[in-house]
Design a protein around this motif. Structure first.
Motif, PDB file in Angstrom:
ATOM      1  N   PHE A 123      39.009  67.190  32.396  1.00  0.00           N
ATOM      2  CA  PHE A 123      39.941  67.523  31.310  1.00  0.00           C
ATOM      3  C   PHE A 123      41.273  67.747  31.700  1.00  0.00           C
ATOM      4  O   PHE A 123      42.185  66.881  31.167  1.00  0.00           O
ATOM      5  N   PHE A 124      41.622  68.512  32.700  1.00  0.00           N
ATOM      6  CA  PHE A 124      43.023  69.169  32.819  1.00  0.00           C
ATOM      7  C   PHE A 124      43.800  68.129  33.536  1.00  0.00           C
ATOM      8  O   PHE A 124      44.856  67.542  33.135  1.00  0.00           O
ATOM      9  N   ALA A 125      43.116  67.420  34.703  1.00  0.00           N
ATOM     10  CA  ALA A 125      44.123  66.678  35.479  1.00  0.00           C
ATOM     11  C   ALA A 125      44.249  65.451  34.724  1.00  0.00           C
ATOM     12  O   ALA A 125      45.157  64.603  34.737  1.00  0.00           O
ATOM     13  N   PRO A 126      43.074  64.688  34.111  1.00  0.00           N
ATOM     14  CA  PRO A 126      43.293  63.475  33.497  1.00  0.00           C
ATOM     15  C   PRO A 126      44.435  63.560  32.222  1.00  0.00           C
ATOM     16  O   PRO A 126      45.288  62.663  32.038  1.00  0.00           O
ATOM     17  N   ALA A 127      44.353  64.555  31.519  1.00  0.00           N
ATOM     18  CA  ALA A 127      45.228  64.818  30.578  1.00  0.00           C
ATOM     19  C   ALA A 127      46.742  65.102  31.010  1.00  0.00           C
ATOM     20  O   ALA A 127      47.589  64.481  30.484  1.00  0.00           O
ATOM     21  N   LEU A 128      46.951  65.735  32.278  1.00  0.00           N
ATOM     22  CA  LEU A 128      48.014  65.688  32.880  1.00  0.00           C
ATOM     23  C   LEU A 128      48.746  64.412  33.085  1.00  0.00           C
ATOM     24  O   LEU A 128      49.876  63.888  32.899  1.00  0.00           O
ATOM     25  N   PHE A 129      47.988  63.471  33.852  1.00  0.00           N
ATOM     26  CA  PHE A 129      48.397  62.103  34.090  1.00  0.00           C
ATOM     27  C   PHE A 129      48.616  61.136  32.960  1.00  0.00           C
ATOM     28  O   PHE A 129      49.528  60.475  33.237  1.00  0.00           O
ATOM     29  N   ARG A 130      47.870  61.403  31.843  1.00  0.00           N
ATOM     30  CA  ARG A 130      48.104  60.747  30.747  1.00  0.00           C
ATOM     31  C   ARG A 130      49.387  61.269  30.089  1.00  0.00           C
ATOM     32  O   ARG A 130      49.876  60.257  29.424  1.00  0.00           O
ATOM     33  N   ALA A 138      53.220  66.677  40.885  1.00  0.00           N
ATOM     34  CA  ALA A 138      53.841  67.715  41.291  1.00  0.00           C
ATOM     35  C   ALA A 138      53.087  69.004  40.728  1.00  0.00           C
ATOM     36  O   ALA A 138      52.955  70.118  41.429  1.00  0.00           O
ATOM     37  N   VAL A 139      52.612  69.002  39.332  1.00  0.00           N
ATOM     38  CA  VAL A 139      51.911  70.035  38.618  1.00  0.00           C
ATOM     39  C   VAL A 139      50.612  70.286  39.411  1.00  0.00           C
ATOM     40  O   VAL A 139      50.298  71.516  39.619  1.00  0.00           O
ATOM     41  N   VAL A 140      50.078  69.309  39.834  1.00  0.00           N
ATOM     42  CA  VAL A 140      48.723  69.404  40.396  1.00  0.00           C
ATOM     43  C   VAL A 140      48.719  70.089  41.960  1.00  0.00           C
ATOM     44  O   VAL A 140      48.160  70.994  42.139  1.00  0.00           O
TER      45      VAL A 140
END
Length: 92
Positions: free
Chosen positions: A25-32, A41-43
């Motif tokens: 959920f978290f990483a795909p939403a960030l990249f989207r 950078a956030v990851v």
């Protein structure tokens, strides 16, 4: 001894739940939502904290699993798997 069983399940749920939540959920939403560079950078900022959590949870799971089930039979296999997963988290 029932206390260790509950603690074991809580730690295991937090560890695996955190991995699944971040990856699904978290990483795909960030990249989207953010650009590729901003999301990366956030990851990069989050991963060291998450790895610290994974190491602490893995070590705690190994200790609690020995107290909850003893060092015999299937619990030794489970202990080896926790050790391998913790070692992989340490390497990453």
């Amino acid at each position: 001894m029932a206390y260790f069983g509950y603690l074991y399940r809580l730690l295991l749920g937090a560890w695996i739940g955190g991995i699944l939540c971040f990856a699904a959920f978290f990483a795909p939403a960030l990249f989207r939502l953010l650009g590729r560079d901003q999301a990366a950078a956030v990851v990069r900022e989050i991963i060291p904290t998450f790895d610290g959590f994974a190491l602490a949870a893995g070590a705690a799971l190994m200790v609690v699993s020995v107290f909850a089930e003893g060092a015999r039979g299937r619990s030794l296999i489970r202990l080896g798997l926790f050790a391998a997963m913790t070692a992989l988290a340490a390497v990453s």
